[in-house]
Scaffold this active site. Structure first.
Site, PDB file in Angstrom:
ATOM      1  N   GLU A  36      48.175 -39.545 -18.654  1.00 14.18           N
ATOM      2  CA  GLU A  36      48.528 -38.827 -19.877  1.00 14.18           C
ATOM      3  C   GLU A  36      48.782 -39.819 -21.007  1.00 14.18           C
ATOM      4  O   GLU A  36      49.400 -40.860 -20.816  1.00 14.18           O
ATOM      5  CB  GLU A  36      49.783 -37.986 -19.643  1.00 14.18           C
ATOM      6  N   LYS A  93      47.226 -29.280 -23.338  1.00 13.44           N
ATOM      7  CA  LYS A  93      48.467 -29.027 -22.610  1.00 13.44           C
ATOM      8  C   LYS A  93      49.051 -27.677 -23.018  1.00 13.44           C
ATOM      9  O   LYS A  93      49.292 -27.416 -24.197  1.00 13.44           O
ATOM     10  CB  LYS A  93      49.453 -30.161 -22.887  1.00 13.44           C
ATOM     11  N   CYS A 153      50.658 -32.896 -17.064  1.00 11.42           N
ATOM     12  CA  CYS A 153      52.074 -33.190 -16.861  1.00 11.42           C
ATOM     13  C   CYS A 153      52.932 -31.940 -16.665  1.00 11.42           C
ATOM     14  O   CYS A 153      52.922 -31.334 -15.604  1.00 11.42           O
ATOM     15  CB  CYS A 153      52.579 -34.067 -18.002  1.00 11.42           C
TER      16      CYS A 153
END
Length: 283
Positions: free
Chosen positions: A42, A112, A153
């Site tokens: 990331e 994300k 994440c």
């Protein structure tokens, strides 16, 4: 069918060009060692600090990080999950993973979905929403080997999103992530093994290397977990290229021996794609 995957656990610095150079070198190492799919961490091109994301942001298709990823995938003849970078789209910035095929063509992107806005024990406060917008799609990418799910994440903490990937056919899920020194020791291994077991898929966690001098210290310990919940390969804290073999026959065996997905009680509960943010959005 089996194939090799690699995670490039890169130490990220404030120097964007250095980050891109080092990432390219590690991708080439992974390809030379036989990897067919390579994953980066990331925010691999910039420090993980919310206020810096707009400064490092790039637009598709002209960004230098995006160009490097496409070229590296093509030169190494690998599928490349390009970690994530700050992506600018109009007046918004997203935390985006670009995924390229062995010919360098863009196969898809994941923005994300769940933004990391937290106050953690020890005084660590992160507010991604201060500079980032949220994505709105479940990302499953077709490859020659198998469908591959991609999330970023904090997304991994939401089991509904991961289950939607498995129901869409993913047998391997890749999570570029930057857990910190509070969440990493507590949850990193636990959550990746749990998601692998729940969905009976291979799971990859791709972390930056640890830099104790950084303002945000990543946990490291990139790993590959099999569908029985076993860690088949993993890194320590430092820079490293981690390789592992993916055995798709094992996915089928685990699903036959312990048929969790078939035993769901859809008369009592369901998880439909059209319940996801009001529309059926697949990449």
């Amino acid at each position: 069918m089996s194939f090799k995957v690699a995670v490039c656990q890169l130490k990220v610095t404030e120097d964007k060009k250095n980050n891109l150079t080092r990432a390219g070198e590690m991708i080439r190492q992974a390809a030379a060692r036989g990897a067919r799919l390579v994953a980066l961490p990331e925010m691999f091109n910039c420090p993980y600090l919310s206020h810096l994301f707009p400064r490092y942001a790039e637009s598709y298709p002209d960004g230098e990080s995006i160009a490097m990823l496409s070229a590296a995938a093509r030169q190494g003849k690998v599928y490349l999950v390009g970690g994530s970078i700050p992506e600018r789209d109009g007046d918004k910035v997203f935390n985006t993973s670009f995924i390229f095929g062995p010919d360098g063509r863009l196969l898809g992107r994941h923005r994300k979905v769940h933004l990391f806005d937290v106050d953690l024990p020890g005084g660590l406060r992160v507010k991604e929403s201060s500079t980032l917008g949220a994505g709105n799609q479940v990302t499953v990418i077709p490859t020659e080997m198998c469908p591959v799910g991609v999330a970023i994440c904090y997304d991994v903490r939401f089991p509904e999103l991961i289950r939607l990937m498995a129901l869409k056919g993913a047998k391997l899920i890749v999570i570029p992530a930057a857990f910190n020194m509070t969440t990493g020791p507590a949850h990193w291994e636990l959550i990746f093994r749990t998601r692998a077991v729940d969905n009976q898929v291979y799971f990859i966690g791709a972390s930056p290397a640890r830099d104790v001098r950084a303002a945000y210290v990543a946990y490291g310990h990139s790993l590959v977990v099999d569908p029985w919940g076993r860690i088949v390969s993993g890194a320590g804290e430092a820079e490293e290229v981690v390789l592992a073999d993916i055995d798709l026959d094992l996915v089928e065996k685990v699903r036959q021996d312990l048929p969790l997905l078939r035993h769901r009680r859809l008369d009592l509960y369901s998880l439909a794609g059209n319940n996801f943010n009001g529309s059926d959005r697949w990449c």
